[in-house]
Write an enzyme that holds these catalytic residues in place. Structure first.
Site, PDB file in Angstrom:
ATOM      1  N   ASP B  11     101.868  35.156  41.498  1.00 34.66           N
ATOM      2  CA  ASP B  11     100.353  34.988  41.257  1.00 34.66           C
ATOM      3  C   ASP B  11     100.152  34.069  39.855  1.00 34.66           C
ATOM      4  OD1 ASP B  11      99.829  36.580  43.245  1.00 34.66           O
ATOM      5  OD2 ASP B  11      99.213  38.282  42.326  1.00 34.66           O
ATOM      6  N   ASP B 130      95.510  40.183  55.853  1.00 31.32           N
ATOM      7  CA  ASP B 130      95.529  41.372  55.002  1.00 31.32           C
ATOM      8  C   ASP B 130      95.096  42.614  56.168  1.00 31.32           C
ATOM      9  OD1 ASP B 130      96.160  40.365  53.018  1.00 31.32           O
ATOM     10  OD2 ASP B 130      94.148  39.992  52.320  1.00 31.32           O
TER      11      ASP B 130
END
Lengths: 206, 253
Positions: B11, B130
Protein backbone atom coordinates in the site's frame (compact mmCIF):
# COMPACT_ATOMS: atom_id res chain seq x y z
CA UNK A 1 25.91 1.51 -28.01
CA UNK A 2 22.73 -0.53 -28.44
CA UNK A 3 19.93 0.85 -30.59
CA UNK A 4 16.32 0.06 -29.73
CA UNK A 5 14.20 0.30 -32.89
CA UNK A 6 11.53 2.97 -32.51
CA UNK A 7 8.66 2.34 -34.91
CA UNK A 8 5.72 3.46 -32.82
CA UNK A 9 4.94 0.11 -31.22
CA UNK A 10 4.71 -0.39 -27.47
CA UNK A 11 6.11 1.12 -24.37
CA UNK A 12 9.90 1.03 -24.25
CA UNK A 13 10.34 2.39 -20.71
CA UNK A 14 11.21 -0.94 -19.04
CA UNK A 15 13.49 -2.14 -21.83
CA UNK A 16 15.43 1.12 -21.80
CA UNK A 17 15.69 1.04 -17.99
CA UNK A 18 16.89 -2.58 -17.97
CA UNK A 19 19.73 -1.76 -20.38
CA UNK A 20 20.69 1.32 -18.36
CA UNK A 21 20.59 -0.82 -15.20
CA UNK A 22 23.17 -3.27 -16.62
CA UNK A 23 25.34 -0.31 -17.59
CA UNK A 24 24.63 -0.53 -21.29
CA UNK A 25 24.32 2.73 -23.20
CA UNK A 26 21.29 2.71 -25.46
CA UNK A 27 19.40 4.86 -27.86
CA UNK A 28 15.75 4.62 -28.95
CA UNK A 29 15.73 5.48 -32.64
CA UNK A 30 14.15 4.90 -36.01
CA UNK A 31 16.97 6.62 -37.91
CA UNK A 32 18.78 4.23 -40.32
CA UNK A 33 22.11 6.03 -39.81
CA UNK A 34 21.94 5.69 -36.03
CA UNK A 35 20.87 2.05 -36.33
CA UNK A 36 23.86 1.43 -38.59
CA UNK A 37 26.19 3.14 -36.14
CA UNK A 38 25.04 1.01 -33.17
CA UNK A 39 26.99 -2.08 -32.08
CA UNK A 40 23.76 -4.06 -31.98
CA UNK A 41 20.05 -3.58 -32.52
CA UNK A 42 17.06 -4.63 -30.44
CA UNK A 43 13.66 -4.93 -32.14
CA UNK A 44 10.94 -4.69 -29.46
CA UNK A 45 7.21 -5.00 -29.97
CA UNK A 46 3.83 -5.55 -28.40
CA UNK A 47 0.43 -5.56 -30.05
CA UNK A 48 -0.75 -7.10 -33.31
CA UNK A 49 1.59 -8.61 -35.92
CA UNK A 50 0.00 -7.05 -39.02
CA UNK A 51 -0.02 -3.55 -37.56
CA UNK A 52 3.59 -3.80 -36.39
CA UNK A 53 4.81 -5.26 -39.70
CA UNK A 54 3.08 -2.44 -41.60
CA UNK A 55 4.62 0.19 -39.34
CA UNK A 56 8.11 -1.23 -40.00
CA UNK A 57 7.46 -1.19 -43.76
CA UNK A 58 5.94 2.28 -43.81
CA UNK A 59 9.09 3.64 -42.24
CA UNK A 60 11.30 1.62 -44.57
CA UNK A 61 12.80 -0.11 -41.54
CA UNK A 62 12.18 -3.61 -42.92
CA UNK A 63 14.76 -2.95 -45.64
CA UNK A 64 17.16 -1.32 -43.16
CA UNK A 65 16.98 -4.20 -40.67
CA UNK A 66 17.45 -6.85 -43.37
CA UNK A 67 20.44 -5.01 -44.72
CA UNK A 68 22.03 -4.59 -41.27
CA UNK A 69 21.41 -8.24 -40.33
CA UNK A 70 22.84 -9.31 -43.69
CA UNK A 71 26.03 -7.45 -42.86
CA UNK A 72 26.34 -9.33 -39.56
CA UNK A 73 25.00 -6.73 -37.13
CA UNK A 74 23.71 -8.52 -33.98
CA UNK A 75 19.92 -8.25 -33.90
CA UNK A 76 17.67 -9.30 -31.03
CA UNK A 77 13.89 -9.39 -31.42
CA UNK A 78 11.79 -9.38 -28.26
CA UNK A 79 8.24 -10.81 -28.02
CA UNK A 80 6.39 -9.55 -31.13
CA UNK A 81 9.80 -8.28 -32.27
CA UNK A 82 11.00 -11.90 -32.34
CA UNK A 83 7.93 -12.99 -34.30
CA UNK A 84 8.54 -10.26 -36.88
CA UNK A 85 11.93 -11.81 -37.73
CA UNK A 86 10.14 -14.80 -39.29
CA UNK A 87 8.61 -15.32 -42.73
CA UNK A 88 4.98 -15.05 -41.74
CA UNK A 89 2.36 -15.14 -39.01
CA UNK A 90 -1.14 -16.55 -38.91
CA UNK A 91 -2.40 -13.88 -36.49
CA UNK A 92 -5.80 -12.76 -37.90
CA UNK A 93 -5.04 -13.84 -41.48
CA UNK A 94 -1.63 -14.49 -42.99
CA UNK A 95 0.87 -11.66 -42.78
CA UNK A 96 4.43 -11.36 -43.98
CA UNK A 97 7.28 -10.69 -41.56
CA UNK A 98 10.90 -9.72 -42.26
CA UNK A 99 11.82 -13.22 -43.39
CA UNK A 100 15.24 -13.12 -41.73
CA UNK A 101 14.47 -16.51 -40.15
CA UNK A 102 12.56 -19.44 -41.67
CA UNK A 103 9.35 -20.32 -39.95
CA UNK A 104 5.73 -19.45 -39.31
CA UNK A 105 4.14 -17.94 -36.21
CA UNK A 106 0.91 -19.79 -35.34
CA UNK A 107 -1.93 -19.49 -32.77
CA UNK A 108 -1.14 -21.01 -29.39
CA UNK A 109 -4.82 -21.93 -29.04
CA UNK A 110 -4.62 -24.58 -31.80
CA UNK A 111 -1.82 -26.56 -30.18
CA UNK A 112 -2.15 -26.14 -26.42
CA UNK A 113 -5.00 -28.67 -26.12
CA UNK A 114 -5.45 -28.22 -22.37
CA UNK A 115 -8.31 -26.19 -20.84
CA UNK A 116 -6.14 -25.39 -17.82
CA UNK A 117 -3.72 -23.49 -20.09
CA UNK A 118 -5.29 -20.14 -20.70
CA UNK A 119 -4.72 -17.90 -23.74
CA UNK A 120 -2.82 -15.58 -23.71
CA UNK A 121 -0.07 -17.33 -21.83
CA UNK A 122 0.77 -14.80 -19.12
CA UNK A 123 3.31 -15.66 -16.47
CA UNK A 124 6.56 -17.35 -15.60
CA UNK A 125 7.39 -20.50 -17.52
CA UNK A 126 10.49 -22.65 -17.25
CA UNK A 127 13.05 -22.95 -20.05
CA UNK A 128 14.38 -26.18 -21.56
CA UNK A 129 17.66 -25.60 -23.32
CA UNK A 130 17.86 -27.18 -26.78
CA UNK A 131 21.11 -25.61 -27.99
CA UNK A 132 23.75 -24.99 -25.34
CA UNK A 133 26.00 -23.23 -27.84
CA UNK A 134 23.54 -20.35 -28.33
CA UNK A 135 25.50 -17.26 -27.23
CA UNK A 136 22.73 -15.55 -25.25
CA UNK A 137 22.08 -18.69 -23.20
CA UNK A 138 25.46 -18.82 -21.49
CA UNK A 139 24.72 -18.87 -17.77
CA UNK A 140 21.07 -19.85 -18.29
CA UNK A 141 20.10 -23.29 -16.95
CA UNK A 142 17.30 -25.77 -17.59
CA UNK A 143 14.40 -24.84 -15.34
CA UNK A 144 15.14 -21.12 -15.16
CA UNK A 145 11.83 -19.27 -15.41
CA UNK A 146 11.12 -16.32 -17.71
CA UNK A 147 8.09 -14.06 -18.16
CA UNK A 148 5.81 -14.58 -21.16
CA UNK A 149 2.83 -12.58 -22.43
CA UNK A 150 1.59 -13.86 -25.84
CA UNK A 151 -1.14 -15.64 -27.82
CA UNK A 152 0.88 -16.69 -30.90
CA UNK A 153 4.12 -18.63 -31.04
CA UNK A 154 6.82 -20.37 -33.04
CA UNK A 155 6.61 -24.15 -32.55
CA UNK A 156 9.90 -25.70 -31.43
CA UNK A 157 12.08 -26.34 -34.47
CA UNK A 158 15.51 -26.12 -36.01
CA UNK A 159 16.16 -22.53 -34.87
CA UNK A 160 14.89 -23.08 -31.31
CA UNK A 161 17.69 -22.67 -28.77
CA UNK A 162 15.40 -22.89 -25.72
CA UNK A 163 11.69 -23.64 -25.31
CA UNK A 164 8.89 -23.82 -22.75
CA UNK A 165 6.05 -26.32 -22.54
CA UNK A 166 2.52 -24.93 -22.43
CA UNK A 167 -0.09 -27.67 -22.53
CA UNK A 168 0.89 -29.73 -25.57
CA UNK A 169 2.59 -26.78 -27.26
CA UNK A 170 6.37 -26.49 -27.29
CA UNK A 171 6.87 -22.74 -27.37
CA UNK A 172 10.14 -21.41 -28.79
CA UNK A 173 11.49 -19.17 -26.03
CA UNK A 174 14.86 -18.33 -27.59
CA UNK A 175 15.66 -18.59 -31.31
CA UNK A 176 18.96 -18.00 -33.03
CA UNK A 177 20.63 -18.19 -36.42
CA UNK A 178 24.04 -16.57 -36.53
CA UNK A 179 23.77 -12.91 -35.58
CA UNK A 180 19.95 -12.90 -35.63
CA UNK A 181 18.22 -13.95 -32.42
CA UNK A 182 15.02 -13.48 -30.52
CA UNK A 183 13.16 -14.17 -27.29
CA UNK A 184 9.42 -14.78 -27.12
CA UNK A 185 9.47 -13.85 -23.42
CA UNK A 186 10.35 -10.43 -22.02
CA UNK A 187 13.95 -10.44 -20.73
CA UNK A 188 13.36 -6.95 -19.30
CA UNK A 189 10.66 -8.45 -17.04
CA UNK A 190 12.30 -11.81 -16.28
CA UNK A 191 14.31 -10.85 -13.20
CA UNK A 192 17.97 -11.86 -12.97
CA UNK A 193 17.69 -14.48 -15.74
CA UNK A 194 16.41 -11.85 -18.15
CA UNK A 195 19.09 -9.33 -17.20
CA UNK A 196 21.72 -12.03 -17.72
CA UNK A 197 20.43 -12.65 -21.26
CA UNK A 198 20.50 -8.93 -22.05
CA UNK A 199 23.98 -8.59 -20.56
CA UNK A 200 25.26 -11.49 -22.65
CA UNK A 201 23.70 -10.14 -25.83
CA UNK A 202 25.19 -6.69 -25.21
CA UNK A 203 28.58 -8.19 -24.25
CA UNK A 204 28.77 -10.23 -27.44
CA UNK A 205 27.99 -7.13 -29.44
CA UNK A 206 30.81 -4.91 -28.28
CA UNK B 1 4.98 -25.45 -17.32
CA UNK B 2 3.55 -22.17 -16.11
CA UNK B 3 4.39 -21.60 -12.47
CA UNK B 4 1.99 -20.59 -9.67
CA UNK B 5 2.66 -16.95 -8.80
CA UNK B 6 3.23 -15.55 -5.32
CA UNK B 7 2.43 -11.85 -5.10
CA UNK B 8 2.86 -9.38 -2.22
CA UNK B 9 0.73 -6.25 -2.20
CA UNK B 10 2.18 -2.94 -1.03
CA UNK B 11 0.00 0.00 0.00
CA UNK B 12 1.35 3.37 -1.05
CA UNK B 13 0.31 6.79 0.21
CA UNK B 14 1.88 10.02 -1.01
CA UNK B 15 4.76 8.18 -2.63
CA UNK B 16 5.72 6.11 0.43
CA UNK B 17 4.96 2.58 1.61
CA UNK B 18 2.51 3.05 4.48
CA UNK B 19 2.98 1.58 7.93
CA UNK B 20 2.46 -2.09 8.26
CA UNK B 21 5.67 -3.06 6.55
CA UNK B 22 8.38 -4.24 8.85
CA UNK B 23 11.27 -6.22 7.42
CA UNK B 24 13.81 -7.54 9.81
CA UNK B 25 17.12 -5.80 9.35
CA UNK B 26 15.55 -2.86 7.55
CA UNK B 27 13.83 -0.66 10.10
CA UNK B 28 10.80 1.33 9.10
CA UNK B 29 10.86 0.68 5.38
CA UNK B 30 9.00 3.52 3.80
CA UNK B 31 10.88 3.76 0.55
CA UNK B 32 9.02 1.75 -2.12
CA UNK B 33 12.20 1.08 -4.09
CA UNK B 34 13.82 -0.48 -1.02
CA UNK B 35 10.73 -2.59 -0.33
CA UNK B 36 10.52 -3.69 -3.97
CA UNK B 37 14.22 -4.59 -4.00
CA UNK B 38 13.75 -6.69 -0.87
CA UNK B 39 10.89 -8.65 -2.44
CA UNK B 40 12.70 -8.98 -5.76
CA UNK B 41 15.66 -10.57 -3.97
CA UNK B 42 13.23 -12.89 -2.16
CA UNK B 43 11.99 -14.15 -5.52
CA UNK B 44 8.41 -12.87 -5.69
CA UNK B 45 6.81 -13.31 -9.12
CA UNK B 46 5.07 -9.97 -9.36
CA UNK B 47 4.52 -6.89 -7.21
CA UNK B 48 1.24 -5.07 -6.68
CA UNK B 49 1.33 -1.41 -5.75
CA UNK B 50 -1.89 -0.08 -4.40
CA UNK B 51 -2.22 3.69 -4.40
CA UNK B 52 -4.27 4.90 -1.43
CA UNK B 53 -3.29 8.51 -1.97
CA UNK B 54 -6.25 10.75 -1.25
CA UNK B 55 -5.47 13.82 -3.33
CA UNK B 56 -5.09 14.29 -7.03
CA UNK B 57 -1.88 16.34 -6.64
CA UNK B 58 -0.16 13.51 -4.84
CA UNK B 59 -0.91 11.08 -7.65
CA UNK B 60 2.18 12.69 -9.15
CA UNK B 61 4.29 11.33 -6.30
CA UNK B 62 2.87 7.90 -7.03
CA UNK B 63 3.85 7.95 -10.71
CA UNK B 64 7.28 9.21 -9.72
CA UNK B 65 7.75 6.29 -7.34
CA UNK B 66 6.51 3.84 -9.99
CA UNK B 67 9.15 5.13 -12.38
CA UNK B 68 11.81 4.72 -9.71
CA UNK B 69 10.73 1.14 -8.92
CA UNK B 70 10.37 0.18 -12.59
CA UNK B 71 13.87 1.46 -13.35
CA UNK B 72 15.38 -0.82 -10.67
CA UNK B 73 13.18 -3.92 -10.47
CA UNK B 74 12.72 -6.07 -13.57
CA UNK B 75 9.70 -8.24 -12.79
CA UNK B 76 6.04 -7.61 -13.65
CA UNK B 77 4.45 -4.71 -11.78
CA UNK B 78 0.72 -4.29 -11.25
CA UNK B 79 -0.82 -1.04 -10.13
CA UNK B 80 -4.20 -0.40 -8.56
CA UNK B 81 -6.06 2.25 -6.60
CA UNK B 82 -7.95 5.22 -7.99
CA UNK B 83 -8.14 3.91 -11.56
CA UNK B 84 -11.22 5.56 -13.06
CA UNK B 85 -10.38 6.47 -16.64
CA UNK B 86 -8.40 5.54 -19.74
CA UNK B 87 -6.02 8.37 -18.83
CA UNK B 88 -5.33 6.65 -15.50
CA UNK B 89 -4.39 3.46 -17.40
CA UNK B 90 -2.09 5.40 -19.71
CA UNK B 91 -0.52 7.31 -16.83
CA UNK B 92 0.66 4.21 -14.93
CA UNK B 93 1.52 2.08 -17.98
CA UNK B 94 3.80 4.88 -19.16
CA UNK B 95 5.68 4.66 -15.85
CA UNK B 96 6.62 1.01 -16.29
CA UNK B 97 3.55 -0.80 -14.93
CA UNK B 98 2.69 -3.99 -16.82
CA UNK B 99 -0.88 -4.38 -15.60
CA UNK B 100 -3.49 -2.05 -14.21
CA UNK B 101 -5.97 -3.21 -11.63
CA UNK B 102 -9.39 -1.56 -11.70
CA UNK B 103 -12.08 -2.08 -9.05
CA UNK B 104 -14.63 0.63 -8.12
CA UNK B 105 -13.87 2.47 -11.37
CA UNK B 106 -15.25 -0.50 -13.33
CA UNK B 107 -18.36 -0.73 -11.14
CA UNK B 108 -19.07 2.94 -11.85
CA UNK B 109 -18.31 2.53 -15.55
CA UNK B 110 -18.19 -1.09 -16.80
CA UNK B 111 -17.31 0.20 -20.29
CA UNK B 112 -13.90 1.17 -18.95
CA UNK B 113 -12.77 -2.49 -19.03
CA UNK B 114 -13.56 -2.80 -22.72
CA UNK B 115 -12.07 0.58 -23.65
CA UNK B 116 -8.84 -0.19 -21.79
CA UNK B 117 -8.58 -3.68 -23.31
CA UNK B 118 -9.01 -2.24 -26.81
CA UNK B 119 -6.48 0.49 -26.29
CA UNK B 120 -3.80 -1.30 -24.26
CA UNK B 121 -4.53 -5.02 -24.75
CA UNK B 122 -6.43 -7.36 -22.45
CA UNK B 123 -3.22 -8.69 -20.91
CA UNK B 124 -2.85 -5.49 -18.91
CA UNK B 125 -6.45 -5.12 -17.71
CA UNK B 126 -6.97 -6.69 -14.29
CA UNK B 127 -10.42 -6.61 -12.71
CA UNK B 128 -10.19 -6.64 -8.93
CA UNK B 129 -13.30 -7.64 -7.00
CA UNK B 130 -14.11 -7.34 -3.29
CA UNK B 131 -16.62 -10.03 -2.43
CA UNK B 132 -18.66 -10.76 0.70
CA UNK B 133 -20.88 -13.74 1.41
CA UNK B 134 -24.50 -12.57 1.82
CA UNK B 135 -27.86 -14.34 1.81
CA UNK B 136 -26.32 -17.60 0.63
CA UNK B 137 -24.65 -15.89 -2.33
CA UNK B 138 -21.65 -13.74 -3.15
CA UNK B 139 -22.12 -9.96 -3.19
CA UNK B 140 -19.86 -7.45 -4.92
CA UNK B 141 -18.63 -4.52 -2.81
CA UNK B 142 -16.78 -1.41 -3.93
CA UNK B 143 -14.93 1.57 -2.45
CA UNK B 144 -12.43 -0.62 -0.61
CA UNK B 145 -15.14 -2.96 0.67
CA UNK B 146 -17.28 -0.19 2.16
CA UNK B 147 -20.13 0.01 -0.36
CA UNK B 148 -22.57 -2.77 -1.18
CA UNK B 149 -23.08 -2.53 -4.95
CA UNK B 150 -26.06 -4.87 -4.82
CA UNK B 151 -24.48 -6.82 -7.70
CA UNK B 152 -23.99 -10.58 -7.77
CA UNK B 153 -20.21 -11.03 -7.73
CA UNK B 154 -20.24 -14.26 -9.74
CA UNK B 155 -22.26 -12.65 -12.52
CA UNK B 156 -19.89 -9.66 -12.43
CA UNK B 157 -16.93 -12.04 -12.81
CA UNK B 158 -18.59 -13.80 -15.73
CA UNK B 159 -19.20 -10.52 -17.56
CA UNK B 160 -15.62 -9.39 -16.98
CA UNK B 161 -14.27 -11.88 -19.52
CA UNK B 162 -16.78 -10.79 -22.14
CA UNK B 163 -15.82 -7.17 -21.55
CA UNK B 164 -12.16 -7.90 -22.19
CA UNK B 165 -10.52 -8.20 -18.76
CA UNK B 166 -7.32 -10.25 -18.86
CA UNK B 167 -7.18 -11.36 -15.25
CA UNK B 168 -9.32 -11.41 -12.10
CA UNK B 169 -8.25 -10.63 -8.56
CA UNK B 170 -10.73 -12.17 -6.15
CA UNK B 171 -10.58 -10.62 -2.68
CA UNK B 172 -12.67 -12.18 0.05
CA UNK B 173 -13.83 -9.54 2.54
CA UNK B 174 -14.84 -12.30 4.99
CA UNK B 175 -11.43 -13.98 5.15
CA UNK B 176 -9.32 -10.83 4.79
CA UNK B 177 -7.09 -10.43 7.84
CA UNK B 178 -8.57 -13.55 9.51
CA UNK B 179 -5.58 -15.69 8.47
CA UNK B 180 -7.61 -18.84 8.41
CA UNK B 181 -7.07 -19.72 4.77
CA UNK B 182 -8.48 -18.60 1.41
CA UNK B 183 -12.17 -18.92 0.58
CA UNK B 184 -11.81 -21.92 -1.74
CA UNK B 185 -15.54 -22.24 -2.34
CA UNK B 186 -15.78 -18.65 -3.52
CA UNK B 187 -12.78 -19.06 -5.82
CA UNK B 188 -14.27 -22.19 -7.35
CA UNK B 189 -17.57 -20.39 -7.89
CA UNK B 190 -15.69 -17.72 -9.84
CA UNK B 191 -13.69 -20.33 -11.76
CA UNK B 192 -16.92 -22.07 -12.80
CA UNK B 193 -17.96 -18.99 -14.81
CA UNK B 194 -14.60 -17.66 -16.01
CA UNK B 195 -11.60 -19.00 -17.88
CA UNK B 196 -9.44 -15.97 -17.00
CA UNK B 197 -6.34 -16.25 -14.81
CA UNK B 198 -7.39 -15.80 -11.18
CA UNK B 199 -5.38 -14.22 -8.39
CA UNK B 200 -6.68 -15.32 -4.98
CA UNK B 201 -6.56 -12.82 -2.15
CA UNK B 202 -7.63 -12.72 1.48
CA UNK B 203 -7.01 -15.20 4.26
CA UNK B 204 -3.41 -16.36 3.92
CA UNK B 205 -2.02 -17.16 7.37
CA UNK B 206 0.64 -19.79 6.71
CA UNK B 207 2.32 -21.79 3.95
CA UNK B 208 -0.18 -24.63 4.24
CA UNK B 209 -2.94 -22.22 3.19
CA UNK B 210 -1.18 -21.60 -0.12
CA UNK B 211 -0.81 -25.34 -0.80
CA UNK B 212 -4.47 -25.88 0.09
CA UNK B 213 -5.34 -23.03 -2.29
CA UNK B 214 -3.43 -24.39 -5.26
CA UNK B 215 -4.54 -27.99 -4.64
CA UNK B 216 -8.25 -27.22 -4.27
CA UNK B 217 -8.91 -24.21 -6.46
CA UNK B 218 -7.93 -23.74 -10.11
CA UNK B 219 -6.20 -20.41 -9.56
CA UNK B 220 -2.98 -18.96 -10.94
CA UNK B 221 -1.65 -16.89 -8.09
CA UNK B 222 -1.90 -16.20 -4.39
CA UNK B 223 -1.72 -12.64 -3.08
CA UNK B 224 -1.06 -11.51 0.48
CA UNK B 225 0.22 -8.49 2.35
CA UNK B 226 0.97 -8.45 6.08
CA UNK B 227 2.03 -12.10 6.35
CA UNK B 228 4.86 -11.24 3.94
CA UNK B 229 5.51 -7.71 5.22
CA UNK B 230 6.05 -8.92 8.79
CA UNK B 231 8.15 -11.84 7.60
CA UNK B 232 5.87 -14.33 9.26
CA UNK B 233 6.22 -16.27 6.04
CA UNK B 234 9.26 -15.80 3.86
CA UNK B 235 8.89 -16.21 0.12
CA UNK B 236 11.77 -18.72 -0.34
CA UNK B 237 10.39 -20.87 2.50
CA UNK B 238 6.92 -20.78 0.96
CA UNK B 239 8.20 -21.63 -2.51
CA UNK B 240 10.41 -24.47 -1.31
CA UNK B 241 7.40 -25.90 0.57
CA UNK B 242 5.15 -25.65 -2.51
CA UNK B 243 7.83 -27.20 -4.75
CA UNK B 244 8.29 -30.08 -2.31
CA UNK B 245 4.58 -30.78 -2.62
CA UNK B 246 4.70 -30.86 -6.41
CA UNK B 247 3.52 -27.32 -7.19
CA UNK B 248 5.32 -25.64 -10.10
CA UNK B 249 6.92 -22.50 -8.71
CA UNK B 250 9.69 -20.19 -9.84
CA UNK B 251 12.63 -20.65 -7.51
CA UNK B 252 15.39 -18.08 -7.64
CA UNK B 253 18.90 -19.54 -7.66
Amino acid sequence: MIAIVDYGVGNLFSLRCSLEYIGQECLVTGDPIELDRADAVILPGVGAFEDAANKLRNKGLDVVLKELAGRGKPLLGICLGMQLLFEQSREYGVHRGLGLLEGEIVPLLEDVDDPACRIPQIGWNTLEIADKSCPVLSGVANGDAVYYVHSYYLPKGRLTAAWSGYGKAKVSGVVQKGNVMGTQFHPEKSGEVGLKILRTFCGHSQ
Amino acid sequence: MLTKRIIPCLDIRDGRVVKGVNFEGIRDVSDPVEAAAYYNAQGVDELVFYDITATFENRGLFTDLLRRVASQIFIPLTVGGGINSLDDFGRVLGCGADKVSVNSGAVKNPGLIEQAARKYGDQCVVLSMDIKRMDGGFRLFSAGGRTDTGLDAIEWARQAGERGAGELVVNSIDTDGVRNGFDIEMLNAVRAVSSLPIVASGGAGNKEHFLELFENADVDAGLAASIFHFRELEIPVLKAYLAKHGMPVREVR
